[in-house]
Design a protein around this motif. Structure first.
Motif, PDB file in Angstrom:
ATOM      1  N   VAL A 261       1.246  -0.986   0.061  1.00 32.10           N
ATOM      2  CA  VAL A 261       0.194   0.167   0.066  1.00 32.10           C
ATOM      3  C   VAL A 261       0.606   1.254  -0.082  1.00 32.10           C
ATOM      4  O   VAL A 261       0.687   1.895  -1.180  1.00 32.10           O
ATOM      5  CB  VAL A 261      -0.878  -0.300   1.176  1.00 32.10           C
ATOM      6  N   ALA A 262       1.510   1.002   1.114  1.00 36.25           N
ATOM      7  CA  ALA A 262       2.424   2.226   0.977  1.00 36.25           C
ATOM      8  C   ALA A 262       3.695   2.979  -0.283  1.00 36.25           C
ATOM      9  O   ALA A 262       3.797   4.164  -1.253  1.00 36.25           O
ATOM     10  CB  ALA A 262       3.533   2.390   1.469  1.00 36.25           C
TER      11      ALA A 262
ATOM     12  N   GLN B 247       9.906   0.287   2.279  1.00 38.10           N
ATOM     13  CA  GLN B 247      11.225  -0.568   2.294  1.00 38.10           C
ATOM     14  C   GLN B 247      11.415  -0.502   3.945  1.00 38.10           C
ATOM     15  O   GLN B 247      11.345  -2.218   4.370  1.00 38.10           O
ATOM     16  CB  GLN B 247      12.213   0.762   2.466  1.00 38.10           C
ATOM     17  N   ARG B 248      10.510  -0.223   5.321  1.00 38.17           N
ATOM     18  CA  ARG B 248      11.005  -0.538   6.184  1.00 38.17           C
ATOM     19  C   ARG B 248      10.003  -1.383   6.807  1.00 38.17           C
ATOM     20  O   ARG B 248       9.964  -2.622   7.413  1.00 38.17           O
ATOM     21  CB  ARG B 248      10.658   0.149   7.307  1.00 38.17           C
ATOM     22  N   ALA B 249       8.382  -1.668   6.577  1.00 38.49           N
ATOM     23  CA  ALA B 249       7.406  -2.826   6.353  1.00 38.49           C
ATOM     24  C   ALA B 249       7.928  -4.117   5.411  1.00 38.49           C
ATOM     25  O   ALA B 249       7.723  -5.001   6.147  1.00 38.49           O
ATOM     26  CB  ALA B 249       6.171  -1.941   5.806  1.00 38.49           C
ATOM     27  N   TYR B 250       8.429  -3.493   4.385  1.00 44.97           N
ATOM     28  CA  TYR B 250       8.624  -4.985   4.237  1.00 44.97           C
ATOM     29  C   TYR B 250      10.137  -5.962   4.399  1.00 44.97           C
ATOM     30  O   TYR B 250       9.845  -7.251   5.273  1.00 44.97           O
ATOM     31  CB  TYR B 250       9.759  -4.513   2.543  1.00 44.97           C
ATOM     32  N   ALA B 251      11.039  -4.896   4.742  1.00 44.80           N
ATOM     33  CA  ALA B 251      12.564  -5.417   5.730  1.00 44.80           C
ATOM     34  C   ALA B 251      11.368  -5.951   7.385  1.00 44.80           C
ATOM     35  O   ALA B 251      11.790  -7.282   7.846  1.00 44.80           O
ATOM     36  CB  ALA B 251      12.789  -4.229   6.181  1.00 44.80           C
ATOM     37  N   GLU B 252      10.293  -5.470   8.249  1.00 39.07           N
ATOM     38  CA  GLU B 252      10.250  -6.437   9.671  1.00 39.07           C
ATOM     39  C   GLU B 252       9.249  -7.141   7.977  1.00 39.07           C
ATOM     40  O   GLU B 252       9.378  -8.520   9.110  1.00 39.07           O
ATOM     41  CB  GLU B 252       9.036  -5.255   9.626  1.00 39.07           C
TER      42      GLU B 252
ATOM     43  N   ASP C  11      15.288   4.458  -1.445  1.00 42.23           N
ATOM     44  CA  ASP C  11      14.342   3.846  -0.113  1.00 42.23           C
ATOM     45  C   ASP C  11      13.107   2.668  -0.692  1.00 42.23           C
ATOM     46  O   ASP C  11      12.221   2.745  -0.114  1.00 42.23           O
ATOM     47  CB  ASP C  11      13.116   5.513  -0.630  1.00 42.23           C
ATOM     48  N   MET C  12      13.311   2.230  -1.685  1.00 41.91           N
ATOM     49  CA  MET C  12      12.819   1.331  -2.325  1.00 41.91           C
ATOM     50  C   MET C  12      13.393  -0.359  -1.795  1.00 41.91           C
ATOM     51  O   MET C  12      14.447  -0.483  -1.782  1.00 41.91           O
ATOM     52  CB  MET C  12      12.261   0.838  -3.796  1.00 41.91           C
ATOM     53  N   PRO C  13      12.214  -1.055  -2.163  1.00 45.45           N
ATOM     54  CA  PRO C  13      13.153  -2.660  -1.487  1.00 45.45           C
ATOM     55  C   PRO C  13      14.362  -2.987  -1.814  1.00 45.45           C
ATOM     56  O   PRO C  13      13.817  -2.690  -3.085  1.00 45.45           O
ATOM     57  CB  PRO C  13      11.828  -3.333  -1.310  1.00 45.45           C
ATOM     58  N   ASP C  14      14.854  -3.438  -1.361  1.00 42.93           N
ATOM     59  CA  ASP C  14      16.359  -3.555  -2.872  1.00 42.93           C
ATOM     60  C   ASP C  14      16.085  -4.972  -3.250  1.00 42.93           C
ATOM     61  O   ASP C  14      15.322  -5.610  -2.890  1.00 42.93           O
ATOM     62  CB  ASP C  14      17.611  -4.918  -1.985  1.00 42.93           C
ATOM     63  N   ALA C  15      16.451  -4.998  -4.436  1.00 46.92           N
ATOM     64  CA  ALA C  15      15.773  -6.404  -5.923  1.00 46.92           C
ATOM     65  C   ALA C  15      16.623  -7.079  -5.533  1.00 46.92           C
ATOM     66  O   ALA C  15      15.773  -8.366  -5.400  1.00 46.92           O
ATOM     67  CB  ALA C  15      16.255  -5.436  -6.981  1.00 46.92           C
ATOM     68  N   ALA C  16      17.722  -7.595  -4.367  1.00 49.65           N
ATOM     69  CA  ALA C  16      17.969  -8.958  -3.832  1.00 49.65           C
ATOM     70  C   ALA C  16      17.157  -9.204  -3.073  1.00 49.65           C
ATOM     71  O   ALA C  16      16.922 -10.257  -2.926  1.00 49.65           O
ATOM     72  CB  ALA C  16      19.526  -8.827  -3.216  1.00 49.65           C
TER      73      ALA C  16
END
Length: 369
Positions: free
Chosen positions: A161-162, A172-177, A222-227
């Motif tokens: 959503v973000a 990024q922070r939500a995906y890492a969590e 600021d986006m989730p890392d492609a890895a």
């Protein structure tokens, strides 16, 4: 001495839930055609079982058959209106059929009816984001995280959503969590089957959003890392060859109702036009043009929203199964056009023809009922 029949062990009939469990196992192997076959067998014995219908909708969704999925989901909701699984399947099918306004309504209903259910909240938020993204979807995603802070999928939904709102740092922070809570989310794009259908759907959406952001902003810090978002490598799947449920009866009923709406509207509009013609022929022709166009557009829009299959497909099926109803549909469609013709050329011939055509269309339907 007891007979062989008496000594043979009793074998109970297969229950709907057993059919459903077998279909889940087959879907996990990518054998969606066989999974649909198991559900078809279960629906033969229990045609209104909401769990079977919702599962069938999910099989069609994962097999990328949105029209068939919507047919099954509509029947699942009708059979079990208080079940969240049917509503979720209907919402996803509506999105995949690009009927976003209706999907947003379904998402709102899910969020409103189950405010304390973590699954309902995160799924409703994600569906609302797919259908009509905005602050409401973000608020719902945050609520899903608050009521289930240890649920990785809730954080995954917040990330999606973000990202749709271009809040990439939050994404990024939500995906890492989400990964910290459930590392399997990192491979969700390659899942096969329907047990984790929602998780795979949101993970793939996030991957697409990450790719789009990377193209638009090459650094994309600021986006989730492609890895963290590996490309899906799903095994080959076998899709159902055709629909399990026949949408014909539902479509015929919807077309029948549309014919009655259209015919009655034309009769009323025609009568009012005739009365207005006595006072002002010019004003009556303007009225006729407006009403003819409005009736035609309204009926087509209503049909498009109510049918669970494309309008052209429904009409072709009527040509094979119910030609009188197809004739009534064409007569009803011609009636507002004749009113527009009256507005263009004047006179009473086109107006009378419109009313007679509408009356014939309604008569065809009423006599058959």
């Amino acid at each position: 001495m007891p007979s062989d029949a008496a000594s043979a062990p009793f074998e109970p009939e297969t229950t709907p839930e057993e059919y459903r469990q077998r279909s889940l196992l087959l879907a996990d192997l990518g054998r969606y055609d066989e999974a649909a076959g198991e559900l078809a067998a279960g629906l033969t014995a229990a045609p209104t079982d909401p769990a079977l219908l919702a599962t069938l909708a999910r099989v069609h969704l994962v097999a990328e058959q949105p029209v068939e999925a919507l047919v099954a989901a509509e029947r699942a909701v009708a059979a079990g209106p208080d079940r969240v699984d049917g509503l979720v399947a209907r919402g996803m099918a509506l999105v995949d059929n690009r009927r976003f306004a209706e999907a947003a309504q379904v998402a709102g209903a899910i969020l409103g009816r189950w405010p304390a259910d973590p699954y309902a909240q995160r799924t409703g938020a994600a569906l609302l984001s797919e259908a009509r993204n905005g602050q409401e979807a973000l608020n719902a995603a945050w609520h899903g995280v608050r009521i289930a802070p240890a649920d990785g999928e809730a954080h995954l939904v917040l990330a999606v959503v973000a990202a749709r709102l271009h809040l990439f740092d939050l994404a990024q922070r939500a995906y890492a969590e989400a990964l910290d809570l459930d590392s399997a989310i990192g491979d969700a794009q390659s899942d096969v089957g329907i047990v984790r259908l929602e998780r795979r759907r949101w993970a793939r959406a996030l991957e697409t959003l990450a790719d789009e952001a990377a193209l638009a902003q090459p650094p994309a810090p600021d986006m989730p890392d492609a890895a963290l978002l590996p490309s899906p490598q799903s095994p080959a799947v076998v899709r159902p060859a055709g629909p399990v449920l026949d949408p014909g009866p539902d479509s015929a009923g919807t077309v029948r109702q549309a014919v009655l709406y259209c015919a009655n509207s034309v009769l009323v509009a025609g009568a009012l036009t005739a009365v207005m013609r006595l006072a002002s022929p010019g004003a009556s022709r303007v009225w006729a043009a407006v009403m003819g166009v409005l009736i035609l557009v309204a009926v087509v829009v209503w049909l498009t929203r109510r049918l669970t299959e494309p309008l052209g497909t429904a009409l072709r099926r009527l040509g094979e199964r119910d030609r009188p109803l197809l004739a009534a549909a064409y007569l009803a469609g011609a009636a507002p056009l004749l009113i527009v013709l009256h507005a263009a050329v004047g006179g009473v011939v086109a107006l009378v023809a419109a009313m007679v055509t509408a009356a014939l269309a309604e008569l065809f339907v009423l006599v058959r009922q």
